[in-house]
Design a protein around this motif. Structure first.
Motif, short mmCIF file in Angstrom:
data_model
loop_
_atom_site.label_atom_id
_atom_site.label_comp_id
_atom_site.label_asym_id
_atom_site.label_seq_id
_atom_site.Cartn_x
_atom_site.Cartn_y
_atom_site.Cartn_z
N GLY A 1 11.89 9.31 75.40
CA GLY A 1 12.36 9.31 74.01
C GLY A 1 11.49 10.22 73.17
N GLY A 2 11.06 9.71 72.02
CA GLY A 2 10.34 10.53 71.04
C GLY A 2 9.11 11.25 71.57
N LEU A 3 8.34 10.58 72.39
CA LEU A 3 7.10 11.20 72.88
C LEU A 3 7.40 12.43 73.72
CD1 LEU A 3 3.98 9.49 74.25
CD2 LEU A 3 5.30 10.88 75.85
N ASN B 1 10.00 3.48 81.09
CA ASN B 1 9.54 2.60 80.00
C ASN B 1 9.09 3.41 78.79
OD1 ASN B 1 9.85 0.31 81.71
ND2 ASN B 1 7.95 0.94 82.71
N ASP B 2 9.49 2.95 77.65
CA ASP B 2 9.10 3.56 76.39
C ASP B 2 8.23 2.55 75.66
OD1 ASP B 2 10.09 5.81 74.32
OD2 ASP B 2 9.88 3.91 73.28
N ASN B 3 7.07 2.99 75.20
CA ASN B 3 6.19 2.06 74.49
C ASN B 3 5.89 0.79 75.29
OD1 ASN B 3 5.27 2.63 71.61
ND2 ASN B 3 7.34 3.45 71.60
N ASN C 1 -1.46 14.09 75.55
CA ASN C 1 -0.31 13.48 74.90
C ASN C 1 -0.27 12.00 75.27
OD1 ASN C 1 1.93 13.44 73.22
ND2 ASN C 1 3.36 13.96 74.85
N ASP C 2 -0.85 11.19 74.41
CA ASP C 2 -1.10 9.78 74.65
C ASP C 2 -2.18 9.61 75.73
OD1 ASP C 2 0.49 7.40 73.31
OD2 ASP C 2 -0.34 6.70 75.19
N THR C 3 -2.40 8.40 76.19
CA THR C 3 -3.49 8.18 77.15
C THR C 3 -3.10 8.52 78.58
OG1 THR C 3 -2.82 5.86 77.30
CG2 THR C 3 -4.64 6.38 75.81
N GLY D 1 8.40 8.30 64.38
CA GLY D 1 9.83 8.54 64.42
C GLY D 1 10.03 10.02 64.20
N THR D 2 10.99 10.60 64.88
CA THR D 2 11.29 12.01 64.69
C THR D 2 12.79 12.22 64.47
OG1 THR D 2 11.14 12.16 67.10
CG2 THR D 2 9.33 13.10 65.83
N SER D 3 13.61 11.26 64.90
CA SER D 3 15.05 11.44 64.66
C SER D 3 15.33 11.28 63.17
CB SER D 3 15.88 10.47 65.50
OG SER D 3 15.80 9.16 65.00
I1 GPV Z 1 3.28 5.15 73.33
N1 GPV Z 1 6.57 7.03 71.59
C1 GPV Z 1 7.47 7.14 72.63
O1 GPV Z 1 8.54 7.75 72.48
N2 GPV Z 1 7.16 6.62 73.83
C2 GPV Z 1 5.99 6.00 74.07
O2 GPV Z 1 5.74 5.53 75.18
C3 GPV Z 1 5.08 5.94 73.00
C4 GPV Z 1 5.37 6.42 71.78
C5 GPV Z 1 6.95 7.60 70.29
C6 GPV Z 1 6.75 6.70 69.10
O3 GPV Z 1 7.34 5.44 69.35
C7 GPV Z 1 7.41 7.38 67.90
O4 GPV Z 1 7.18 6.64 66.73
C8 GPV Z 1 6.83 8.78 67.73
O5 GPV Z 1 7.55 9.49 66.76
C9 GPV Z 1 6.89 9.56 69.03
O6 GPV Z 1 6.28 8.83 70.08
C10 GPV Z 1 6.22 10.89 68.94
O7 GPV Z 1 4.93 10.77 68.40
#
Ligand code: GPV
Length: 841
Positions: free
Chosen positions: A134-136, A287-289, A335-337, A677-679
């Motif tokens: 998704g967003g990441l 998985n997202d988040n 880009n994240d951990t 959020g980017t959308s």
């Molecule tokens: I951590 N984000 C994502 O899409 N997947 C993830 O595993 C994680 C974060 C997203 C955030 O949820 C969004 O709010 C944010 O805009 C995006 O990362 C980009 O920074």
């Protein structure tokens, strides 16, 4: 071994150097050549798939020529490079993007037409490159576009998953996952069979003192997996700069299979070894988040990080510079951990392989890395069990313990005797089993840590990383608010709007400096302009309505208010709040007199998004949306006044159709949960308004476009904790309108209510963690304001024009410039528009 051609023979090379095509004729020549030779077909045997293949190969050849030149130029200039490490790159389609970025879409359109094809049909043949959730992942893709467009010497490093994010099918209202095997035909990648890196796993560590008494650690034994590079060219917009995305693919070390085992008759297990190695890059975790702590995921992370760092270090060593210059030449962004092991791997390379002292090495490491945090959700913060780590990466675990020891010593010096502090900030959590806290490791090993929107960056400083602000001081923490590339999200997705803007602002310059959009303010009350503007929105809605008809069979009225929420399905993003609101609207309509109904603005509620396969609550939300649609869409009392649509398999290419067609879009996360959020940015940039909470980038969007142009509602982040406390320890009465919605669900109006018991129960009985009930009233009221505002089309259109005019800030170009200045300390490598670049505009 470098295989450079000797001077005397180079003239022949120069004479026959590949020349990128510019003209329509040359493009057609390339297409025909690829059809007839590469694809071994002919004009009697050329379908759209073949035409797509040939057109893509023609553009690929063109890109790779510029790619080569760019790499030579960057190597020669020997300036600092950025390496963006991301486990996800959600690229979507490449052909349309390549044509637009090199400025040859019209050439290709006419060329294809002369050859008997419509360019739209050809573009639609392409399978999305969906290597992200998704967003990441999409942010990483926008960043690559911006870095190339701004001429930054920058590479992306990732994994070449054989299966990207699954395809979603909806069967009887339920999500079903289907594997996404996307590599069947992929003209955009170049296999680099000459770039292969050995990556080690398991084994043990032998320590000894050498002749001069120095402690030496040798990681030995275990198994080796090979990483092969696949390069994907990343063309900048209106510049020859073509950067590289390098993706690694895994193979067993012994090649096809282990010949020793084979010869000894153990054929099956030799093939099995091969299979096991290939598993590493086989599939993207969907998985997202959410962090699930699976061993294979840690293997993916190390595999990718080890191959990338080997590559980066190899390139640096060719320059023969002193190690101390490493951070002057190289910036690595995490880009994240997910790539945090890179910190440990570089320290290991420097001390174990290159013989540097710990401190010298650690200074280099921390000056090299920057870490971007994308969430405060506790379930998304990565932790790895120490026993798992010990088994898979024994030497890395030792180094982590050493990093932690030196770090805790420094904390102890700064806060003598504060044992609680030491326990709180330790990279090793003293749980059962012990866990490695990756975010803490990333902070300790980087020189800058950033959040992705102002509120989020403030929250990380005051909540999850509070102690680290005390330890390192506030300057280590910064904000870079996310952005999106206007090339894909305006020019490509909404060509007519882009054209209109170009006609009023003096060409396509706004795509390189999005603040130029400001010039649109003067048209906000211009009758003729508003008419064109509204016509384009309507046409985009008609396009989406056709798409809805063809995929769901439901007819929707393009004059209705299109209300869209497309994003990953997650409780914190609160699609449940939206669908409960829809049910409330349904109840309201049912209770209305025919006269009252006439006054209501017709609405289409459109949902889309995937649920992680193991996330039952998210799947339940999808199920409820579909079941509500099944009832509402065929209720004669309702007719056009309300339609509920769930669009299957939301992805980047579908987003390009959906985004330009919104009147309002929903960004309604519980305050404090959506990092950015980017959308939200994409929808506003395409002339849609937002209904949203005071969360993530919504806050900055409001500041930029003005609070008259956005529908904000709901509790504030600062009040969330207290509300949750009240739910759990005080009284918790549900909103009466929400109770009516639940009563309807429980009456089996949308099928067996048992299927939705967990969902309603999470709110009624389990504390309503996401504050659905607390925000329900304010949400419904705000939706009523939306209805009212939509009736005044003149004002509505003005609002959307003013909003677009003020969106300049949200270009990912602005983001990249901020990263470059505040975190990377890199400069662009300007390049003259050389021969060969398309000169359409
Ligand atoms: I951590 N984000 C994502 O899409 N997947 C993830 O595993 C994680 C974060 C997203 C955030 O949820 C969004 O709010 C944010 O805009 C995006 O990362 C980009 O920074």
């Amino acid at each position: 071994v470098e295989a450079s051609i000797p001077e005397p023979q180079r003239d022949a090379w120069k004479k026959f150097q590949a020349k990128p095509f510019v003209s329509k004729d040359d493009f057609e020549k390339e297409v025909v050549r690829h059809v007839e030779t590469t694809l071994a077909r002919s004009m009697f045997n050329c379908d759209e798939t073949a035409a797509y293949a040939a057109a893509s190969l023609a553009f690929r050849d063109r890109l790779i020529t510029e790619w080569n030149r760019t790499q030579q130029r960057q190597t020669f200039a020997d300036t600092k490079r950025v390496y963006y490490l991301s486990l996800e790159f959600l690229m979507g389609r490449a052909l349309d993007n390549a044509m637009l970025n090199v400025g040859l879409k019209n050439v290709a359109k006419e060329g294809l037409s002369e050859l008997g094809f419509r360019i739209e049909d050809i573009i639609n043949q392409e399978h999305d490159a969906a290597l992200g959730n998704g967003g990441l992942g999409r942010l990483a893709a926008c960043f690559l576009d911006s870095m190339a467009s701004l001429n930054f010497p920058a590479w992306g490093y990732g994994l070449r998953y054989k299966y990207g994010i699954f395809k979603q099918e909806i069967v009887d209202g339920y999500q079903v996952e289907v594997p996404d095997y996307w590599l069947d035909f992929n003209p955009w990648e170049f296999p680099r069979h000459d770039i292969v890196v050995d990556v080690q796993f398991y084994g043990g560590v032998r320590k000894y003192q050498d002749e001069v008494g120095k402690n030496v650690a040798v990681w030995e034994g275990g198994e080796i997996v090979k990483a092969t590079a696949y390069d994907v060219p990343i063309p900048g917009f209106d510049t020859p700069t073509t950067n590289n995305m390098r993706l690694w693919s895994s193979k067993a070390a012994s090649g096809e299979f282990d010949f020793q085992k084979f010869n000894s008759g153990d054929y099956e297990s030799s093939v099995a070894d091969q299979q096991r190695a290939e598993t590493i890059s086989a599939v993207l975790y969907p998985n997202d988040n959410l962090d699930r702590g699976k061993e294979l995921r840690l293997k993916q992370q190390y595999f990718w990080v080890a191959a990338s760092l080997y590559d980066i270090v190899r390139r640096f060593k060719k320059s023969k510079r002193a190690w101390s210059e490493f951070p002057d030449q190289i910036a690595i962004q995490l880009n994240d951990t997910h790539p945090t092991l890179a910190i440990v791997e570089l320290q290991r390379i420097l001390i174990d392989m290159e013989g540097l002292d710990w401190d010298e090495a650690w200074t280099i490491v921390t000056n090299t890395f920057g870490y971007t945090n994308h969430t405060v959700l506790p379930e998304a913060l990565e932790k790895w069990s120490v026993p798992l780590f010990q088994n898979l990466l024994p030497r890395h675990l030792q180094i982590i313990y050493d990093i932690n020891m030196f770090f805790l010593q420094s904390v102890e010096r700064k806060f003598p005797g504060d044992r609680d502090m030491l326990a709180r900030v330790s990279i090793i959590e003293e749980s059962q089993p012990k866990m490695v806290r990756m975010a803490f490791l990333a902070i300790v090993g980087s020189h800058k840590v950033n959040g992705v929107a102002e509120l989020h960056s403030d929250l990380i400083k005051t909540t999850i990383f509070k102690d680290f602000v005390k330890i390192f001081g506030p300057d280590k923490f910064t904000n870079v608010t996310n952005g999106i590339t206007p090339r894909r999200w305006l020019h490509q997705a909404n060509p007519r709007l882009s054209e209109l803007i170009a006609s009023k602002t003096g060409g396509l310059g706004f795509l390189k400096d999005l603040n130029v959009l400001n010039e649109l303010e003067k048209f906000a009350d211009d009758k003729a302009f508003k008419k064109e503007w509204a016509e384009i929105k309507y046409a985009n809605k008609v396009r989406l309505a056709k798409y809805i008809k063809s995929t769901t069979g439901v007819t929707v009225n393009p004059a209705a208010l299109f209300d869209i929420q497309v994003k990953r399905i997650h409780e914190y993003k609160r699609q449940q709040l939206n669908i409960f609101g829809v049910i409330h609207r349904y109840l309201t309509i049912k209770a209305m007199t025919p006269e009252q109904r006439k006054k209501l603005a017709p609405r289409v509620s459109i949902f889309g998004g995937k649920a992680a396969p193991g996330y039952w609550m998210a799947k339940t939300i999808i199920h409820l949306i579909n079941n509500v649609g099944a009832v509402v869409n065929k209720d004669p009392d309702v007719g056009d006044l309300l339609k509920v649509i769930f669009l299957e398999d939301y992805n980047v290419s579908k987003a390009e159709i959906i985004t330009p067609a919104s009147d309002v879009s929903e960004h309604i996360s519980t305050a404090g949960t959506e990092a950015s959020g980017t959308s939200n940015m994409k929808f506003v940039l395409n002339g849609g308004l937002i209904i949203g909470t005071c969360d993530g980038a919504n806050i900055e969007i409001t500041r930029e476009i003005g609070e008259n142009n956005i529908f904000l509602f709901g509790n504030l982040a600062e009040d969330v904790e207290d509300l949750r406390h009240t739910h759990n320890y005080g009284s918790h009465t549900l909103d009466p309108d929400l109770v009516k919605v639940f009563d309807l669900i429980k009456s089996n109006a949308f099928g067996d209510a048992g299927a939705f018991g967990a969902l309603t129960g999470s709110i009624e009985d389990h504390g309503d963690y996401y504050l659905v009930s607390d925000d329900f009233h304010s949400y419904i009221q705000t939706q009523t304001l939306v209805d009212e505002a939509y009736k005044n089309q003149e004002e509505w259109i003005t609002k959307t024009i003013l909003s677009v005019a003020r969106m300049g800030f949200f270009s990912s170009d602005r983001c990249i410039n901020e990263y470059a200045e505040m975190i990377w300390n890199v400069e662009p490598l300007p390049v003259e528009k050389g021969s060969g670049l398309g000169k359409e505009e």
